[in-house]
Design a protein around this motif. Structure first.
Motif, PDB file in Angstrom:
ATOM      1  N   ILE A 142       7.684  20.357  18.950  1.00  0.00           N
ATOM      2  CA  ILE A 142       6.840  19.731  18.887  1.00  0.00           C
ATOM      3  C   ILE A 142       6.145  20.168  20.276  1.00  0.00           C
ATOM      4  O   ILE A 142       5.108  20.423  20.839  1.00  0.00           O
ATOM      5  CB  ILE A 142       7.200  18.016  18.668  1.00  0.00           C
ATOM      6  N   ALA A 143       7.375  20.492  21.388  1.00  0.00           N
ATOM      7  CA  ALA A 143       6.994  21.036  22.705  1.00  0.00           C
ATOM      8  C   ALA A 143       6.542  22.234  22.847  1.00  0.00           C
ATOM      9  O   ALA A 143       5.780  22.359  23.917  1.00  0.00           O
ATOM     10  CB  ALA A 143       8.100  20.488  23.755  1.00  0.00           C
ATOM     11  N   ALA A 144       7.283  22.964  21.980  1.00  0.00           N
ATOM     12  CA  ALA A 144       6.681  24.653  22.123  1.00  0.00           C
ATOM     13  C   ALA A 144       5.430  25.111  21.540  1.00  0.00           C
ATOM     14  O   ALA A 144       4.551  25.265  22.120  1.00  0.00           O
ATOM     15  CB  ALA A 144       7.770  25.496  20.884  1.00  0.00           C
ATOM     16  N   LYS A 145       4.888  24.173  20.409  1.00  0.00           N
ATOM     17  CA  LYS A 145       3.549  24.085  20.254  1.00  0.00           C
ATOM     18  C   LYS A 145       2.778  23.910  20.588  1.00  0.00           C
ATOM     19  O   LYS A 145       1.428  23.618  20.920  1.00  0.00           O
ATOM     20  CB  LYS A 145       3.693  23.364  19.144  1.00  0.00           C
ATOM     21  N   ALA A 146       3.135  22.438  22.036  1.00  0.00           N
ATOM     22  CA  ALA A 146       2.630  21.673  23.005  1.00  0.00           C
ATOM     23  C   ALA A 146       1.816  22.761  24.068  1.00  0.00           C
ATOM     24  O   ALA A 146       1.021  23.197  24.606  1.00  0.00           O
ATOM     25  CB  ALA A 146       2.684  20.449  22.727  1.00  0.00           C
ATOM     26  N   LEU A 147       2.949  24.072  24.320  1.00  0.00           N
ATOM     27  CA  LEU A 147       3.014  24.377  25.712  1.00  0.00           C
ATOM     28  C   LEU A 147       2.039  25.985  24.762  1.00  0.00           C
ATOM     29  O   LEU A 147       1.297  26.692  25.454  1.00  0.00           O
ATOM     30  CB  LEU A 147       4.560  25.138  25.278  1.00  0.00           C
ATOM     31  N   ARG A 148       1.913  26.256  23.212  1.00  0.00           N
ATOM     32  CA  ARG A 148       1.256  27.376  23.367  1.00  0.00           C
ATOM     33  C   ARG A 148       0.339  27.120  23.743  1.00  0.00           C
ATOM     34  O   ARG A 148      -1.341  27.536  23.425  1.00  0.00           O
ATOM     35  CB  ARG A 148       1.563  27.561  21.148  1.00  0.00           C
ATOM     36  N   LEU A 149      -0.887  25.858  23.393  1.00  0.00           N
ATOM     37  CA  LEU A 149      -1.850  25.393  23.175  1.00  0.00           C
ATOM     38  C   LEU A 149      -2.780  25.091  24.640  1.00  0.00           C
ATOM     39  O   LEU A 149      -3.603  25.556  25.486  1.00  0.00           O
ATOM     40  CB  LEU A 149      -2.510  23.876  23.118  1.00  0.00           C
ATOM     41  N   PHE A 150      -1.664  24.077  25.626  1.00  0.00           N
ATOM     42  CA  PHE A 150      -1.299  23.822  27.017  1.00  0.00           C
ATOM     43  C   PHE A 150      -0.360  24.320  28.052  1.00  0.00           C
ATOM     44  O   PHE A 150       0.520  23.981  28.430  1.00  0.00           O
ATOM     45  CB  PHE A 150      -1.793  22.446  27.665  1.00  0.00           C
ATOM     46  N   PRO A 151      -0.881  26.064  28.432  1.00  0.00           N
ATOM     47  CA  PRO A 151       0.682  26.298  28.904  1.00  0.00           C
ATOM     48  C   PRO A 151       1.140  26.109  30.212  1.00  0.00           C
ATOM     49  O   PRO A 151       1.918  25.761  30.944  1.00  0.00           O
ATOM     50  CB  PRO A 151       0.307  27.528  28.989  1.00  0.00           C
ATOM     51  N   MET A 152       0.316  25.026  30.824  1.00  0.00           N
ATOM     52  CA  MET A 152      -0.110  24.760  32.216  1.00  0.00           C
ATOM     53  C   MET A 152       1.103  23.405  32.290  1.00  0.00           C
ATOM     54  O   MET A 152       1.592  22.677  32.969  1.00  0.00           O
ATOM     55  CB  MET A 152      -1.281  23.526  32.804  1.00  0.00           C
ATOM     56  N   LEU A 153       1.911  22.676  30.907  1.00  0.00           N
ATOM     57  CA  LEU A 153       2.143  21.705  30.697  1.00  0.00           C
ATOM     58  C   LEU A 153       3.385  21.912  30.828  1.00  0.00           C
ATOM     59  O   LEU A 153       4.516  20.804  31.153  1.00  0.00           O
ATOM     60  CB  LEU A 153       1.714  20.944  29.406  1.00  0.00           C
ATOM     61  N   ALA A 154       4.233  23.129  31.228  1.00  0.00           N
ATOM     62  CA  ALA A 154       5.130  23.675  30.605  1.00  0.00           C
ATOM     63  C   ALA A 154       6.143  23.070  32.043  1.00  0.00           C
ATOM     64  O   ALA A 154       7.451  23.028  32.140  1.00  0.00           O
ATOM     65  CB  ALA A 154       5.577  25.051  31.683  1.00  0.00           C
ATOM     66  N   GLY A 155       5.654  22.548  33.619  1.00  0.00           N
ATOM     67  CA  GLY A 155       6.281  21.996  34.737  1.00  0.00           C
ATOM     68  C   GLY A 155       6.192  20.081  35.094  1.00  0.00           C
ATOM     69  O   GLY A 155       6.950  20.146  35.554  1.00  0.00           O
ATOM     70  N   VAL A 156       5.564  19.768  33.483  1.00  0.00           N
ATOM     71  CA  VAL A 156       5.501  18.307  34.049  1.00  0.00           C
ATOM     72  C   VAL A 156       6.750  18.523  33.373  1.00  0.00           C
ATOM     73  O   VAL A 156       6.739  18.140  32.207  1.00  0.00           O
ATOM     74  CB  VAL A 156       4.110  18.760  32.921  1.00  0.00           C
ATOM     75  N   PRO A 157       7.396  16.558  33.751  1.00  0.00           N
ATOM     76  CA  PRO A 157       8.290  15.712  33.282  1.00  0.00           C
ATOM     77  C   PRO A 157       7.923  15.302  32.172  1.00  0.00           C
ATOM     78  O   PRO A 157       6.957  15.035  32.338  1.00  0.00           O
ATOM     79  CB  PRO A 157       8.557  15.401  33.796  1.00  0.00           C
ATOM     80  N   VAL A 158       8.932  15.751  30.515  1.00  0.00           N
ATOM     81  CA  VAL A 158       9.142  14.579  29.603  1.00  0.00           C
ATOM     82  C   VAL A 158       9.837  13.168  30.142  1.00  0.00           C
ATOM     83  O   VAL A 158      10.540  13.432  30.681  1.00  0.00           O
ATOM     84  CB  VAL A 158       8.576  15.346  28.996  1.00  0.00           C
ATOM     85  N   ILE A 159       9.129  11.847  30.688  1.00  0.00           N
ATOM     86  CA  ILE A 159       9.688  11.119  30.744  1.00  0.00           C
ATOM     87  C   ILE A 159      10.269   9.918  28.922  1.00  0.00           C
ATOM     88  O   ILE A 159      11.027   9.325  29.188  1.00  0.00           O
ATOM     89  CB  ILE A 159       8.634   9.666  31.377  1.00  0.00           C
ATOM     90  N   ARG A 160       9.742  10.585  28.316  1.00  0.00           N
ATOM     91  CA  ARG A 160      10.003   9.508  26.979  1.00  0.00           C
ATOM     92  C   ARG A 160      10.271  10.383  25.595  1.00  0.00           C
ATOM     93  O   ARG A 160       8.928  11.406  25.833  1.00  0.00           O
ATOM     94  CB  ARG A 160       9.796   8.268  27.319  1.00  0.00           C
ATOM     95  N   ALA A 161      10.837  10.095  24.409  1.00  0.00           N
ATOM     96  CA  ALA A 161      10.156  10.238  23.637  1.00  0.00           C
ATOM     97  C   ALA A 161      10.453   9.054  22.342  1.00  0.00           C
ATOM     98  O   ALA A 161      10.987   8.464  22.523  1.00  0.00           O
ATOM     99  CB  ALA A 161      11.216  11.304  22.635  1.00  0.00           C
ATOM    100  N   TYR A 162       9.494   9.374  20.886  1.00  0.00           N
ATOM    101  CA  TYR A 162       9.702   8.092  19.978  1.00  0.00           C
ATOM    102  C   TYR A 162       9.037   8.587  18.740  1.00  0.00           C
ATOM    103  O   TYR A 162       8.515   9.474  18.533  1.00  0.00           O
ATOM    104  CB  TYR A 162       9.500   6.917  20.451  1.00  0.00           C
ATOM    105  N   GLY A 163       9.919   7.783  18.209  1.00  0.00           N
ATOM    106  CA  GLY A 163       9.593   8.352  16.525  1.00  0.00           C
ATOM    107  C   GLY A 163       9.121   7.262  15.933  1.00  0.00           C
ATOM    108  O   GLY A 163       9.840   5.196  15.834  1.00  0.00           O
ATOM    109  N   GLY A 164       8.676   7.384  14.964  1.00  0.00           N
ATOM    110  CA  GLY A 164       8.006   5.672  13.454  1.00  0.00           C
ATOM    111  C   GLY A 164       8.411   6.296  12.566  1.00  0.00           C
ATOM    112  O   GLY A 164       8.152   8.069  12.377  1.00  0.00           O
ATOM    113  N   PHE A 165       7.689   5.260  11.471  1.00  0.00           N
ATOM    114  CA  PHE A 165       8.292   5.840   9.758  1.00  0.00           C
ATOM    115  C   PHE A 165       6.272   5.077   9.876  1.00  0.00           C
ATOM    116  O   PHE A 165       6.162   4.372  10.222  1.00  0.00           O
ATOM    117  CB  PHE A 165       8.650   5.103   9.733  1.00  0.00           C
TER     118      PHE A 165
END
Length: 386
Positions: free
Chosen positions: A292-315
């Motif tokens: 997910i992160a790699a695909k997002a970075l392809r669209l917005f490369p400037m996110l590379a240095g931005v901290p990820v504070i959490r992840a969540y999942g659902g059904f």
């Protein structure tokens, strides 16, 4: 006054409860946990037309998009819903993707959707931090977003104001039947009687149907989202790669992932999305989050240095033919279903509730409800729930 028991206090159940209560029904909403505590709390809040090709789901999406602002207009809890009609932008990063996107958008335009092709200058002005490595971009001004738990709570509050009762911590165990008709449900806290029962239990709808003694092939399909630290305004639309449409429409059990990037009102940025068929296994998988992160970075490369504070999942409630189930059960009189929206339940809830209300009250719905019927083969097949 008809007594209706709505099973599920998520977005779809809340929307149905509101419509039925406002129509004069005596509504009881039942949930084994709490309001918006399941799938709704783990969504992104999408109200989209951009990801749906011509057909019944798009008609339901357009109806819902029309209804949402009217539902929230003047509601005392509307602020909690955080309605944002910011629009969406779909981008293709390859020539092949551009061709498919152009064809998809043209089909949508013929169906009445506004889909505006953007040149490089317009795209840069709309999303200055987006990669310039884009073969094609299409803007969908009708796309919107809500805060899912806040929106569901607002709808439930409206239902309660109209006379509905909410019972939480109340698990459905079985059906009460008389003369071939459901007349109530047995729960962990006692029997609740009703003239009709609505199964709006999301990805658990198949199991709830089984407990009520009927077949409904609705299965869980898991998705994950990453959340960044709050940032200054950076992403101004819902932006996603054209691959997203294919991932939504795929029935594959293995990982389907595409880049979906959007900001919340609080400044965090949501990065998605993934789809996996893993039953109710709720473990977060680092390898999935990495994709997910790699695909997002392809669209917005400037996110590379931005901290990820959490992840969540659902059904998500998955149906093999990718259409919701809205209407009466073919086997058990008095039982109705409002489920199977997969990842589109937030956006489609308003239209679903309106269609279900009309069907239950013997009115003609605003759109053709036949494609969503519960007796179609995809829903009555031998699924994983039976």
């Amino acid at each position: 006054m008809a007594r209706v028991v709505v099973l599920g206090a998520g977005m779809v159940g809340a929307a149905c409860a509101r419509e039925l209560a406002l129509a004069g029904c005596a509504v009881t909403v039942v949930d084994r946990s709490g309001p918006a505590a399941g799938t709704t709390a783990h969504g992104e809040g999408n109200v989209l037309v951009s990801d749906k090709g011509p057909g019944p789901e798009l008609e339901l999406a357009r109806l819902s998009r029309e209804l949402w602002p009217a539902i929230l207009d003047g509601d005392p809890n509307a602020a909690a819903a955080e309605w944002d009609s910011k629009g969406g932008i779909v981008v293709a990063t390859t020539p092949e993707g551009a061709g498919a996107l152009a064809e998809f958008a043209e089909g949508q335009r013929k169906a009445g959707v506004t889909a505006d092709e953007m040149d490089a200058a317009a795209l840069a002005a709309a999303e200055p931090h987006l990669t310039r490595d884009v073969a094609m971009a299409v803007r969908y001004p009708e796309d919107a977003q809500v805060q899912p738990a806040g929106a569901a709570t607002a709808l439930l509050a409206a239902a309660v104001r109209a006379g509905a009762e909410l019972r939480t911590g109340c698990e459905v165990l079985g059906a009460v039947r008389r003369g071939g008709r459901i007349t109530g449900v047995r729960t962990s806290t006692g029997t609740i009687e009703g003239d009709a029962v609505v199964n709006a239990a999301g990805p658990w709808s198949g199991e709830v149907a089984k407990r009520l003694g009927v077949r409904l092939d609705v299965r869980p399909r898991r998705g994950e989202v990453l959340v960044t630290a709050p940032m200054p305004p950076t992403v101004f639309h819902k932006v996603y790669d054209a691959d997203y449409v294919g991932a939504v429409g795929s029935a594959a059990e293995d990982l389907q992932a595409s880049a979906v990037v959007e900001a919340t009102r609080g400044g965090t940025i949501l990065l998605g999305s993934s789809r996996r068929r893993v039953g109710f296994d709720d473990r977060l998988r680092p390898e999935v989050l990495s994709v997910i992160a790699a695909k997002a970075l392809r669209l917005f490369p400037m996110l590379a240095g931005v901290p990820v504070i959490r992840a969540y999942g659902g059904f998500r409630p998955f149906v093999p033919d990718h259409l919701p189930v809205i209407g009466p059960d073919p086997e058990l009189d008095g039982l109705w279903h409002a489920t199977g929206h997969e990842g589109a339940g937030i956006g489609l809830s308003a239209g679903t509730a309106a269609v279900l209300r009309d069907l239950m009250l013997g009115r003609e719905p605003a759109i053709d409800a036949a494609p969503f019927r519960a007796d179609r083969p995809a829903v009555q097949s031998e699924g994983e729930n039976l």
